[in-house]
Design a protein around this motif. Structure first.
Motif, mmCIF file in Angstrom:
data_model
loop_
_atom_site.group_PDB
_atom_site.id
_atom_site.type_symbol
_atom_site.label_atom_id
_atom_site.label_comp_id
_atom_site.label_asym_id
_atom_site.label_seq_id
_atom_site.Cartn_x
_atom_site.Cartn_y
_atom_site.Cartn_z
ATOM 1 N N GLY A 121 -0.198 13.159 55.854
ATOM 2 C CA GLY A 121 -0.350 14.593 55.668
ATOM 3 C C GLY A 121 -1.424 14.918 54.652
ATOM 4 N N THR A 122 -1.542 16.199 54.334
ATOM 5 C CA THR A 122 -2.500 16.697 53.351
ATOM 6 C C THR A 122 -1.771 17.609 52.374
ATOM 7 O OG1 THR A 122 -3.090 18.568 54.775
ATOM 8 C CG2 THR A 122 -4.443 16.574 54.941
ATOM 9 N N PHE A 123 -2.314 17.666 51.153
ATOM 10 C CA PHE A 123 -1.653 18.393 50.065
ATOM 11 C C PHE A 123 -2.723 19.018 49.180
ATOM 12 C CE2 PHE A 123 0.169 18.341 45.732
ATOM 13 C CZ PHE A 123 1.283 19.134 45.937
ATOM 14 N N ASN A 124 -2.649 20.328 48.963
ATOM 15 C CA ASN A 124 -3.611 21.041 48.115
ATOM 16 C C ASN A 124 -3.149 20.992 46.665
ATOM 17 O OD1 ASN A 124 -5.122 21.827 50.391
ATOM 18 N ND2 ASN A 124 -3.807 23.603 50.717
ATOM 19 N N VAL A 134 4.498 29.514 48.396
ATOM 20 C CA VAL A 134 3.127 29.080 48.656
ATOM 21 C C VAL A 134 3.138 27.817 49.511
ATOM 22 C CG1 VAL A 134 0.944 28.360 47.625
ATOM 23 C CG2 VAL A 134 2.377 30.074 46.472
ATOM 24 N N ASN A 135 2.418 27.848 50.617
ATOM 25 C CA ASN A 135 2.290 26.683 51.488
ATOM 26 C C ASN A 135 1.125 25.834 50.986
ATOM 27 O OD1 ASN A 135 1.909 24.826 53.560
ATOM 28 N ND2 ASN A 135 2.485 26.282 55.155
ATOM 29 N N LEU A 136 1.425 24.612 50.534
ATOM 30 C CA LEU A 136 0.406 23.735 49.950
ATOM 31 C C LEU A 136 -0.138 22.700 50.928
ATOM 32 C CD1 LEU A 136 2.032 23.053 46.459
ATOM 33 C CD2 LEU A 136 0.279 24.735 47.032
ATOM 34 N N GLY A 137 0.522 22.500 52.043
ATOM 35 C CA GLY A 137 0.058 21.498 52.981
ATOM 36 C C GLY A 137 1.129 21.177 54.000
ATOM 37 N N HIS A 138 0.977 20.035 54.631
ATOM 38 C CA HIS A 138 1.929 19.609 55.645
ATOM 39 C C HIS A 138 1.956 18.084 55.687
ATOM 40 C CE1 HIS A 138 -1.885 19.254 57.817
ATOM 41 N NE2 HIS A 138 -1.282 18.347 58.547
ATOM 42 N N CYS A 139 3.000 17.546 56.295
ATOM 43 C CA CYS A 139 3.096 16.103 56.480
ATOM 44 C C CYS A 139 3.945 15.807 57.709
ATOM 45 C CB CYS A 139 3.663 15.412 55.232
ATOM 46 S SG CYS A 139 5.361 15.867 54.842
ATOM 47 N N ARG A 140 3.841 14.579 58.199
ATOM 48 C CA ARG A 140 4.611 14.164 59.371
ATOM 49 C C ARG A 140 5.295 12.841 59.084
ATOM 50 N NH1 ARG A 140 1.514 13.671 64.980
ATOM 51 N NH2 ARG A 140 0.495 11.983 63.824
ATOM 52 N N TRP A 141 6.578 12.801 59.379
ATOM 53 C CA TRP A 141 7.420 11.624 59.161
ATOM 54 C C TRP A 141 7.764 11.032 60.529
ATOM 55 C CZ3 TRP A 141 10.252 8.832 55.408
ATOM 56 C CH2 TRP A 141 11.404 8.189 55.855
ATOM 57 N N THR A 142 7.495 9.735 60.704
ATOM 58 C CA THR A 142 7.753 9.066 61.977
ATOM 59 C C THR A 142 8.519 7.778 61.729
ATOM 60 O OG1 THR A 142 5.657 9.930 62.864
ATOM 61 C CG2 THR A 142 6.715 8.147 64.087
ATOM 62 N N THR A 165 8.848 14.015 62.892
ATOM 63 C CA THR A 165 9.171 15.313 62.328
ATOM 64 C C THR A 165 8.029 15.812 61.455
ATOM 65 O OG1 THR A 165 11.499 14.641 62.256
ATOM 66 C CG2 THR A 165 10.897 16.603 61.022
ATOM 67 N N THR A 166 7.678 17.086 61.606
ATOM 68 C CA THR A 166 6.620 17.712 60.813
ATOM 69 C C THR A 166 7.245 18.605 59.748
ATOM 70 O OG1 THR A 166 5.133 17.700 62.722
ATOM 71 C CG2 THR A 166 4.559 19.164 60.904
ATOM 72 N N PHE A 167 6.694 18.534 58.542
ATOM 73 C CA PHE A 167 7.196 19.328 57.420
ATOM 74 C C PHE A 167 6.076 20.187 56.848
ATOM 75 C CE2 PHE A 167 9.790 15.514 57.557
ATOM 76 C CZ PHE A 167 11.077 15.997 57.397
ATOM 77 N N GLU A 168 6.442 21.352 56.352
ATOM 78 C CA GLU A 168 5.558 22.143 55.513
ATOM 79 C C GLU A 168 5.843 21.798 54.059
ATOM 80 O OE1 GLU A 168 5.982 26.278 56.277
ATOM 81 O OE2 GLU A 168 5.267 26.154 58.356
ATOM 82 N N ILE A 169 4.786 21.650 53.268
ATOM 83 C CA ILE A 169 4.929 21.363 51.840
ATOM 84 C C ILE A 169 4.763 22.669 51.081
ATOM 85 C CG2 ILE A 169 4.082 19.996 49.901
ATOM 86 C CD1 ILE A 169 2.880 18.044 51.912
ATOM 87 N N ARG A 170 5.770 23.060 50.338
ATOM 88 C CA ARG A 170 5.764 24.356 49.659
ATOM 89 C C ARG A 170 6.069 24.216 48.181
ATOM 90 N NH1 ARG A 170 9.529 28.120 53.590
ATOM 91 N NH2 ARG A 170 8.307 27.961 55.512
ATOM 92 N N ARG A 171 5.591 25.193 47.431
ATOM 93 C CA ARG A 171 6.043 25.430 46.062
ATOM 94 C C ARG A 171 6.344 26.915 45.991
ATOM 95 N NH1 ARG A 171 2.311 23.136 42.695
ATOM 96 N NH2 ARG A 171 3.629 21.361 42.146
#
Length: 270
Positions: free
Chosen positions: A81-84, A38-46, A29-35
């Motif tokens: 994932g990556t996070f700004n 604002v979209n700060l990054g993304h990550c993937r859970w397996t 599953t892919t997620f968008e990381i938000r605050r």
């Protein structure tokens, strides 16, 4: 009937039941990381179920027995994932957790890489450039040995360190030592995200983590999905909330300290 019609926190569920469902539902599953917006990054859970073929009974001439199931060895959970970060840096993370069962872990590998955004190559190498070069950390922990092996790569080059149990008694001091040039401000940055590193020890902090779960509903377009709502409270100040579909075990949304939200990419337009 009341749970399905009204849906909100109607039936208490043991958290271990939901953890088991999460592990037994193989997914990527892919997620968008938000605050906020604002979209700060993304990550993937397996999640993967680890199996091995059962031994073929003697006299079968090496042929597999029809209908024979593979032996379950445990589970593998991966998060990448990556996070700004607000300080103008990008954090990349890769974590792999091996589990013997839903309640017994075997091995953890965590890799973090922190670098300034918009810079190529090795930052901090030009005269007058005070920006630290990219930093990276690798953590290898095994339950059987109780040993944590840490690999760092930064201004001082690549180093290796074995962390003992007594080193974990002051996590803030340990983080400053390991973070190199980032050490003075990294604990403060984590504090703004809701993580207080002033607890007496990591073992006491881990013991303060409490989970509760209920049946609930999750709005999607004009419908309400049946979900589990799991709430975890850490040291009575940092709270995490997960919404998991009851029909399958897919994670739909994760709410973290610091107003961070992980939104399933299939739901991001809504």
């Amino acid at each position: 009937w009341r749970s399905e019609i009204f849906g909100h926190r109607t039936l208490t569920v043991p958290p271990r039941v939901i953890w088991k469902r999460l592990l037994e539902h193989e997914q990527k599953t892919t997620f968008e990381i938000r605050r906020g917006n604002v979209n700060l990054g993304h990550c993937r859970w397996t999640t993967t179920i680890d199996t091995r073929p059962l031994e073929v009974p003697a006299g079968s001439a090496g042929a597999e027995v029809e209908g024979m199931a593979a032996e379950r060895m445990g589970y593998t959970v991966e998060l990448e994932g990556t996070f700004n970060l607000e300080a103008g840096h990008k954090l990349r993370f890769d974590a792999t957790l091996k589990l013997r069962s839903e309640r017994e872990w075997e091995r953890l590998v965590l890799k973090l890489s922190l670098r300034p955004q918009g810079r190529e190559g090795r930052a901090g190498t030009n005269p007058g450039d005070l920006t630290p070069r990219p930093q990276s950390w690798e953590v290898h922990a095994e339950a059987d040995s109780g040993q944590i092996r840490l690999l760092t790569d930064g201004e001082a080059g690549r180093q290796e360190r074995i962390i003992r149990r007594e080193d974990l008694q002051d996590p803030s001091r340990l983080l400053r030592q390991l973070a190199g040039p980032w050490g003075p401000w990294l604990p403060g940055l984590l504090a703004t995200m809701g993580f207080d590193l002033s607890m007496p020890s990591l073992s006491q902090a881990a013991g303060s983590l409490q989970w509760e779960a209920w049946t609930d509903s999750f709005p999607l377009r004009n419908a309400q999905l049946s979900v589990y709502r799991i709430e975890g409270r850490f040291l009575d100040y940092a709270q995490a909330v997960l919404f998991v579909r009851r029909d399958g075990g897919e994670i739909l949304r994760v709410e973290l300290p610091g107003d961070l939200v992980l939104v399933n990419s299939t739901l991001s337009p809504f």
